[in-house]
Design an enzyme around this catalytic site. Structure first.
Site, mmCIF file in Angstrom:
data_model
loop_
_atom_site.group_PDB
_atom_site.id
_atom_site.type_symbol
_atom_site.label_atom_id
_atom_site.label_comp_id
_atom_site.label_asym_id
_atom_site.label_seq_id
_atom_site.Cartn_x
_atom_site.Cartn_y
_atom_site.Cartn_z
ATOM 1 N N THR A 13 0.808 -1.218 0.000
ATOM 2 C CA THR A 13 0.000 0.000 0.000
ATOM 3 C C THR A 13 0.844 1.273 0.000
ATOM 4 O OG1 THR A 13 -0.161 -0.075 2.421
ATOM 5 C CG2 THR A 13 -1.917 -1.148 1.170
ATOM 6 N N GLY A 14 2.165 1.134 0.019
ATOM 7 C CA GLY A 14 3.039 2.300 -0.019
ATOM 8 C C GLY A 14 3.290 2.775 -1.439
ATOM 9 N N ALA A 15 4.012 3.883 -1.570
ATOM 10 C CA ALA A 15 4.265 4.461 -2.894
ATOM 11 C C ALA A 15 5.033 3.499 -3.786
ATOM 12 C CB ALA A 15 5.022 5.780 -2.747
ATOM 13 N N VAL A 16 6.082 2.886 -3.253
ATOM 14 C CA VAL A 16 6.863 1.939 -4.051
ATOM 15 C C VAL A 16 6.084 0.651 -4.257
ATOM 16 C CG1 VAL A 16 8.987 0.580 -4.164
ATOM 17 C CG2 VAL A 16 9.061 2.934 -3.343
ATOM 18 N N CYS A 132 17.947 4.994 -4.450
ATOM 19 C CA CYS A 132 17.448 5.565 -5.701
ATOM 20 C C CYS A 132 18.467 6.474 -6.379
ATOM 21 C CB CYS A 132 16.149 6.318 -5.442
ATOM 22 S SG CYS A 132 16.194 7.426 -4.018
ATOM 23 N N GLN A 159 16.518 15.880 -4.774
ATOM 24 C CA GLN A 159 15.666 14.714 -4.611
ATOM 25 C C GLN A 159 14.237 15.092 -4.233
ATOM 26 O OE1 GLN A 159 19.432 12.416 -2.653
ATOM 27 N NE2 GLN A 159 17.470 11.387 -2.405
ATOM 28 N N SER A 162 8.786 12.404 -2.846
ATOM 29 C CA SER A 162 8.249 11.041 -2.891
ATOM 30 C C SER A 162 9.261 10.027 -2.400
ATOM 31 C CB SER A 162 7.794 10.684 -4.308
ATOM 32 O OG SER A 162 8.864 10.824 -5.226
ATOM 33 N N GLY A 163 10.547 10.395 -2.402
ATOM 34 C CA GLY A 163 11.562 9.517 -1.843
ATOM 35 C C GLY A 163 11.385 9.288 -0.355
ATOM 36 N N ARG A 238 17.028 17.795 -0.528
ATOM 37 C CA ARG A 238 15.600 17.551 -0.759
ATOM 38 C C ARG A 238 14.980 18.830 -1.321
ATOM 39 N NH1 ARG A 238 13.836 12.637 -1.016
ATOM 40 N NH2 ARG A 238 14.466 12.092 1.122
ATOM 41 N N HIS A 245 14.130 12.467 -9.328
ATOM 42 C CA HIS A 245 15.382 12.958 -8.745
ATOM 43 C C HIS A 245 16.295 13.471 -9.859
ATOM 44 C CE1 HIS A 245 14.085 11.408 -5.034
ATOM 45 N NE2 HIS A 245 14.976 10.467 -4.804
#
Length: 347
Positions: A13-16, A132, A159, A162-163, A238, A245
């Site tokens: 359920t996470g972004a990645v 990343c 960066q 979203s990281g 950031r 990135h």
């Protein structure tokens, strides 16, 4: 006929994790059954894969003997606890966290960029996905390294939030809205306001004054290349961008290389797209080129006017795709195609 695998996604359920599902579907990875896993807080949610709604299952209760392969992206603590359990159950793990990256007997892999000896995936049944920022840099630098060698890398990263994860995206969006409406920014995820700002602080500070993120780029570049002689000097920043990135990279080469020759090398490199036509103001950016794509984009290729063996590059990639999910799936493809049938895992 290729073997279809049973696959678990840890952190689905996470972004990645969500991007794992997208990339697996896009690349038509041969899956028999897919199990989306997350913490008990996410049980009851569903994810979509190949037009099917799949229930999210509780990681703590899952039997990893049901699957051949598990893709982990739920944080280092989760990987530390559950990846060895998955391996003990006969599963092979591709881990997207930093938990195992620096262990000598666990490969750290960027497909096509690692040395041949770093492709022994069978030692512990765990393969580490690099950071990343390291991934996109190494993809672009490997052809140059192979051609003329690299003595030193100076890199400044820019960066996206979203990281950090979904909460960071929400915080950036909320801060922009608040500030544009005359309200103070609510700061929770980052130590300072990220909206309309740039923070030279990613991860914790180390005793040497560098951040953990910066030191990851040092350690990982050397491990992937299997060359401890490469000097790497990073500054990780950031910036208030949601996805993608960017990196300003300054190389000291072992032999001179013209900008034209560098472009020619990169144009032939798999997974690299050169965008470098200054007469048309053509150079790669996160929004125009990287987001939603799997290639690493390189531009602003020029010889360094301050050093006879210097070369400068601008490197951009989608940090959630090539910087995480796509690279992990590419590792899984190699496992499925070349290794998984003959793995002899520790008991």
């Amino acid at each position: 006929m290729s073997r279809h695998l049973n696959v678990a996604i840890v952190g689905a359920t996470g972004a990645v994790g969500e991007t794992f599902l997208t990339v697996l579907e896009e690349r038509n990875f041969p899956i028999k059954s897919l199990y989306p896993l997350a913490s008990s807080r996410s049980v009851g949610k569903t994810v979509t894969f190949r037009d099917q709604e799949l229930d999210v299952l509780d990681l703590a209760e899952f039997d990893f003997s049901k699957v051949d392969l598990a893709l982990f992206s739920a944080g280092g603590a989760v990987s530390k606890e559950y990846a060895p359990k998955a391996v003990a159950a006969g599963c092979v793990v591709v881990d997207n966290t930093s938990c195992f990256r620096y262990e000598d007997d666990i490969p750290l892999v960027v497909p096509g960029s690692e040395s041949s000896s770093n492709r022994d995936y069978t030692k512990r049944g765990i393969i580490a996905n690099p950071n990343c920022s390291t991934i996109q840099m190494v993809v672009a630098l490997k052809p140059i390294y192979d051609a003329v060698g690299i003595s030193r890398i100076n890199v400044a990263t820019y960066q996206s939030v979203s990281g950090t994860g979904k909460k960071a995206i929400s915080e950036l969006v909320a801060q922009v809205g608040d500030l544009l409406n005359g309200r103070p920014a609510n700061v929770q995820v980052y130590p300072q306001q990220i909206a309309f700002n740039a923070l030279p602080h990613i991860d914790q500070f180390e005793d040497n004054g560098y951040t953990r993120e910066e030191m990851k780029m040092v350690w990982e570049t050397r491990k992937i290349m299997e060359d401890d002689s490469i000097m790497v000097n990073p500054t990780a920043v950031r910036v208030p961008v949601i996805y993608g990135h960017s990196e300003a990279v300054h190389l000291e080469l072992k032999k001179p290389l013209t900008a034209d020759d560098a472009r020619a090398l990169l144009a032939k490199a798999p997974g690299v797209t050169v965008v470098d036509n200054l007469s048309k103001a053509s150079y790669p950016t996160a929004i125009k080129n990287a987001v939603g794509h799997d290639d690493v984009f390189v531009g602003r290729i020029r010889q360094d006017i301050s050093h006879p063996c210097g070369l400068n590059l601008w490197i951009v990639a989608d940090n959630i795709r090539k910087g995480a999910a796509t690279n992990a799936v590419q590792i899984a493809e190699i496992l499925q195609r070349e290794f998984l049938l003959k793995l002899s895992l520790p008991q």
